[in-house]
Motif scaffolding. Structure first.
Motif, mmCIF file in Angstrom:
data_model
loop_
_atom_site.group_PDB
_atom_site.id
_atom_site.type_symbol
_atom_site.label_atom_id
_atom_site.label_comp_id
_atom_site.label_asym_id
_atom_site.label_seq_id
_atom_site.Cartn_x
_atom_site.Cartn_y
_atom_site.Cartn_z
ATOM 1 N N TYR A 46 41.812 -40.081 -26.781
ATOM 2 C CA TYR A 46 43.305 -40.416 -26.424
ATOM 3 C C TYR A 46 44.791 -40.107 -27.153
ATOM 4 N N HIS A 47 45.305 -39.757 -26.571
ATOM 5 C CA HIS A 47 46.810 -39.706 -27.163
ATOM 6 C C HIS A 47 47.436 -40.481 -27.568
ATOM 7 N N PRO A 48 47.842 -41.756 -27.340
ATOM 8 C CA PRO A 48 48.860 -43.020 -26.675
ATOM 9 C C PRO A 48 47.618 -43.674 -28.410
ATOM 10 N N THR A 49 47.032 -43.383 -28.442
ATOM 11 C CA THR A 49 46.677 -44.053 -30.060
ATOM 12 C C THR A 49 46.719 -42.454 -31.258
ATOM 13 N N ARG A 50 46.397 -41.406 -30.703
ATOM 14 C CA ARG A 50 45.152 -40.830 -31.354
ATOM 15 C C ARG A 50 44.510 -40.729 -32.484
ATOM 16 N N SER A 51 43.692 -41.817 -31.025
ATOM 17 C CA SER A 51 42.037 -41.622 -31.558
ATOM 18 C C SER A 51 40.891 -41.116 -30.683
ATOM 19 N N CYS A 52 39.630 -40.531 -31.210
ATOM 20 C CA CYS A 52 38.806 -40.241 -30.583
ATOM 21 C C CYS A 52 37.574 -41.008 -30.109
ATOM 22 N N TYR A 53 36.693 -41.041 -28.814
ATOM 23 C CA TYR A 53 36.122 -41.828 -28.440
ATOM 24 C C TYR A 53 35.094 -41.242 -27.587
ATOM 25 N N ARG A 54 33.759 -42.090 -28.091
ATOM 26 C CA ARG A 54 32.566 -41.341 -27.960
ATOM 27 C C ARG A 54 31.632 -42.893 -27.264
ATOM 28 N N PHE A 55 30.294 -42.120 -26.315
ATOM 29 C CA PHE A 55 29.753 -43.197 -25.497
ATOM 30 C C PHE A 55 28.831 -42.710 -26.384
ATOM 31 N N PHE A 56 27.733 -43.923 -26.829
ATOM 32 C CA PHE A 56 26.335 -43.879 -27.103
ATOM 33 C C PHE A 56 25.268 -44.464 -26.515
ATOM 34 N N HIS A 57 24.077 -43.503 -25.629
ATOM 35 C CA HIS A 57 23.522 -44.183 -24.617
ATOM 36 C C HIS A 57 22.412 -44.974 -25.691
ATOM 37 N N GLN A 58 21.908 -45.130 -26.787
ATOM 38 C CA GLN A 58 20.793 -45.330 -27.463
ATOM 39 C C GLN A 58 21.516 -46.890 -27.247
ATOM 40 N N LYS A 59 20.337 -48.329 -27.296
ATOM 41 C CA LYS A 59 20.751 -49.419 -27.010
ATOM 42 C C LYS A 59 20.230 -50.199 -28.249
ATOM 43 N N LEU A 60 21.859 -50.770 -28.907
ATOM 44 C CA LEU A 60 21.600 -51.679 -30.569
ATOM 45 C C LEU A 60 22.561 -52.921 -29.955
ATOM 46 N N ARG A 61 22.525 -53.592 -31.090
ATOM 47 C CA ARG A 61 22.620 -55.027 -31.169
ATOM 48 C C ARG A 61 23.705 -54.663 -31.787
#
Length: 171
Positions: A46-61
C-alpha cells in the motif's frame, strides 16, 4: 472469473467511497493492490503508508494474532486503518486472500481505558468506521474486528474471541 469478482468488488467499494463522503476526490479513490519488491511473498503493498499487508486464515485471539504479526512481519502489527482508502484496501486484502467478507482482527483496541481507542502500532486514532450501534462494549469488548455486517465496517469484540486477522509492516 477472478477478474470479474475483482472488478465487481472495486465498483462496490468505489461506490461506497462516493456514497459515504459524497465526494470522489482523487485521494478518496481506491489504491490498487500491488506487489513491491521489498514485500514478502503473499503480502500486498500500500503505497500511501509504504506498508505491506497480509490476511491470515488461522483463527487466533487478538493478542495471539498481534504476537504472530510481530513474528512474521518486520516488526509488524495487526493492521491499522488511518483513512477510508486504507480501510477499503484492507478489506480488499481480505477478499483477495480468499477470506471474502470474513471478519478479521485489526489493531484497534481500548484495553487500557474503556472508550479510548488506540492503534497497537502507536499511530494516531483519527479515523473510525464503526458499524451503526458500535462500539457497544457488550460483555466487555475491547478489541476490534473489520468486515462486520459489510466490507470495511468495524465492531468491538471480546479479545478472547478467535478471528482471522490482517498483519502489516512498514518498509
Amino acid at each position: 472469473m477472478m477478474l470479474v469478482w475483482v472488478l465487481v468488488l472495486t465498483a462496490l467499494l468505489a461506490s461506497d467511497v462516493a456514497g459515504a463522503n459524497n465526494s470522489t476526490e482523487p485521494e478518496e479513490t481506491l489504491q490498487n493492490l500491488g506487489c513491491h519488491r521489498r514485500c514478502r511473498s503473499h503480502w500486498h503493498y500500500y503505497h500511501p503508508t509504504r506498508s505491506c499487508y497480509r490476511f491470515f486464515h488461522q483463527k487466533l485471539r487478538w493478542g495471539c494474532a498481534e504476537h504472530h504479526c510481530r513474528c512474521v512481519g518486520r516488526h509488524g502489527h495487526l493492521a491499522s486503518s488511518r483513512s477510508y482508502c486504507e480501510n477499503a484496501f484492507i478489506s480488499r486484502v481480505i477478499w483477495l486472500g480468499h477470506g471474502g467478507r470474513q471478519t478479521a482482527w485489526i489493531g484497534l483496541n481500548d484495553k487500557c481505558c474503556e472508550g479510548h481507542y488506540k492503534w497497537i502500532d502507536g499511530s494516531a486514532y483519527r479515523y473510525s468506521r464503526f458499524a451503526c450501534g458500535e462500539p457497544n462494549n457488550l460483555h466487555n469488548e475491547d478489541c476490534v474486528e473489520t468486515n462486520f455486517r459489510r466490507a470495511g465496517l468495524w465492531n468491538d469484540k471480546s479479545c478472547r474471541s478467535r478471528r482471522r486477522y490482517v498483519c502489516s509492516y512498514r518498509l
